[in-house]
Motif scaffolding. Structure first.
Motif, short mmCIF file in Angstrom:
data_model
loop_
_atom_site.label_atom_id
_atom_site.label_comp_id
_atom_site.label_asym_id
_atom_site.label_seq_id
_atom_site.Cartn_x
_atom_site.Cartn_y
_atom_site.Cartn_z
N UNK A 27 -1.44 -33.98 -13.00
CA UNK A 27 -1.28 -32.55 -12.74
C UNK A 27 0.14 -32.09 -13.07
N UNK A 28 0.31 -31.08 -13.92
CA UNK A 28 1.64 -30.51 -14.14
C UNK A 28 2.06 -29.68 -12.93
N UNK A 29 3.34 -29.75 -12.59
CA UNK A 29 3.83 -29.01 -11.41
C UNK A 29 5.28 -28.61 -11.63
N UNK A 30 5.71 -27.64 -10.82
CA UNK A 30 7.10 -27.16 -10.87
C UNK A 30 7.61 -27.01 -9.44
N UNK A 31 8.86 -27.43 -9.21
CA UNK A 31 9.50 -27.26 -7.91
C UNK A 31 10.65 -26.26 -8.07
N UNK A 32 10.58 -25.16 -7.27
CA UNK A 32 11.62 -24.14 -7.30
C UNK A 32 12.41 -24.19 -6.00
N UNK A 33 13.55 -23.49 -5.99
CA UNK A 33 14.23 -23.27 -4.72
C UNK A 33 15.61 -23.86 -4.58
N UNK A 34 16.31 -23.37 -3.53
CA UNK A 34 17.66 -23.80 -3.16
C UNK A 34 18.68 -23.62 -4.28
N UNK A 35 18.46 -22.59 -5.09
CA UNK A 35 19.44 -22.25 -6.12
C UNK A 35 19.51 -23.23 -7.27
N UNK A 36 18.59 -24.19 -7.32
CA UNK A 36 18.61 -25.17 -8.40
C UNK A 36 17.68 -24.73 -9.53
N UNK A 37 17.89 -25.34 -10.68
CA UNK A 37 16.99 -25.09 -11.80
C UNK A 37 15.62 -25.65 -11.45
N UNK A 38 14.55 -25.00 -11.91
CA UNK A 38 13.20 -25.53 -11.65
C UNK A 38 13.06 -26.96 -12.18
N UNK A 39 12.37 -27.78 -11.40
CA UNK A 39 12.12 -29.16 -11.81
C UNK A 39 10.67 -29.27 -12.24
N UNK A 40 10.44 -29.63 -13.50
CA UNK A 40 9.09 -29.76 -14.05
C UNK A 40 8.63 -31.20 -13.88
N UNK A 41 7.46 -31.35 -13.28
CA UNK A 41 6.98 -32.67 -12.91
C UNK A 41 5.56 -32.93 -13.38
N UNK A 42 5.21 -34.21 -13.39
CA UNK A 42 3.83 -34.64 -13.57
C UNK A 42 3.44 -35.45 -12.34
N UNK A 43 2.31 -35.08 -11.71
CA UNK A 43 1.88 -35.72 -10.48
C UNK A 43 0.54 -36.43 -10.69
N UNK A 44 0.29 -37.51 -9.96
CA UNK A 44 -1.02 -38.17 -10.04
C UNK A 44 -2.12 -37.25 -9.53
N UNK A 45 -3.17 -37.06 -10.34
CA UNK A 45 -4.20 -36.07 -10.04
C UNK A 45 -4.91 -36.28 -8.72
N UNK A 46 -5.47 -37.47 -8.51
CA UNK A 46 -6.27 -37.72 -7.30
C UNK A 46 -5.41 -37.63 -6.04
N UNK A 47 -4.25 -38.28 -6.05
CA UNK A 47 -3.38 -38.28 -4.87
C UNK A 47 -2.93 -36.86 -4.52
N UNK A 48 -2.61 -36.08 -5.54
CA UNK A 48 -2.17 -34.70 -5.31
C UNK A 48 -3.29 -33.86 -4.73
N UNK A 49 -4.50 -34.01 -5.31
CA UNK A 49 -5.65 -33.25 -4.81
C UNK A 49 -5.93 -33.58 -3.35
N UNK A 50 -5.89 -34.86 -2.99
CA UNK A 50 -6.17 -35.26 -1.62
C UNK A 50 -5.09 -34.77 -0.66
N UNK A 51 -3.82 -34.82 -1.09
CA UNK A 51 -2.72 -34.38 -0.24
C UNK A 51 -2.81 -32.88 0.04
#
Length: 220
Positions: A27-51
């Motif tokens: 799963x593609x994802x992005x983390x925003x916040x705390x004045x930092x540049x966005x962090x672009x990530x790749x997450x494991x699909x099943x684990x992310x869905x369950x979480x």
């Protein structure tokens, strides 16, 4: 409690890159916040869905990014309408002890008195809560509630540490008397009469109606 997910930092962007990531059940994802540049990530699909399924609309994940933990609050989840798989997730970076603003669903508990109608006027409420102690929902007890019962925001029992960010007079649940079908039909007829709506007589009634009209004309 936050769910732990190992994330990979990605440098490829765009629809083509996202499709490649999804083909690998990630799963593609992005983390925003705390004045930092966005962090672009790749997450494991099943684990992310369950979480996210376990944590609900405000799921808190502990992302491991380059070996370092980062608390991330789920803000937006894009789901494929056909396959029902997660296509993309937006997170907001948070730190332990930080207060965040969230939308929390209202859950009704119990059954109101017989012959009543229960209407949830406000399905979600806005709260301020500690990032690591966000309630999944706010419970409203309607057991035995009689017609005329109204539950406002000020009546809600909030989890410890949560602050209501909603007008206290906001109506959350309204319990009214159940309207019979006869009453509904009468209201509809009255409304149609006021609007000047006339209905044609059913086919089997038409000859009788015409005969009655004929008799009236003959008498005249």
């Amino acid at each position: 409690m936050s769910e732990k997910i190992k994330a990979e930092v990605r440098s490829e962007f765009g629809k083509g890159a996202a499709r490649r990531i999804r083909r690998e059940d990630k799963v593609p994802a992005v983390v925003y916040g705390h004045g930092n540049e966005p962090i672009h990530l790749t997450l494991p699909g099943h684990d992310t869905m369950m979480a996210i399924k376990h944590g609900g609309a405000n799921a808190l994940l502990e992302l491991e990014i380059d070996g370092k933990p980062q608390l991330a609050l789920t803000k937006q989840v894009q789901v494929d309408p056909i396959r029902r798989v997660i296509e993309h997730v937006d997170f907001v970076a948070v730190v332990k002890g930080e207060k965040v603003t969230v939308e929390v669903p209202v859950h009704l508990n119990g059954e109101a008195a017989r012959e009543t109608l229960v209407v949830t006027e406000t399905a979600t409420i806005q709260l301020e809560a500690e990032a690591t102690h966000i309630p999944e929902f706010v419970e409203v007890d309607i057991e035995g509630a009689e017609a005329g019962t109204q539950i406002h925001a000020s009546d809600l029992k909030l989890p410890q540490g949560s602050t209501l960010l909603l007008d206290e007079e906001t109506l959350i649940v309204n319990v009214t008397a159940q309207i019979s079908q006869e009453a509904l039909d009468a209201e509809l007829e009255e409304a149609e009469a006021e609007a000047g709506i006339e209905h044609e007589a059913p086919a089997e009634e038409a000859p009788a109606a015409e005969a009655a009209e004929g008799e009236a004309d003959a008498e005249e």
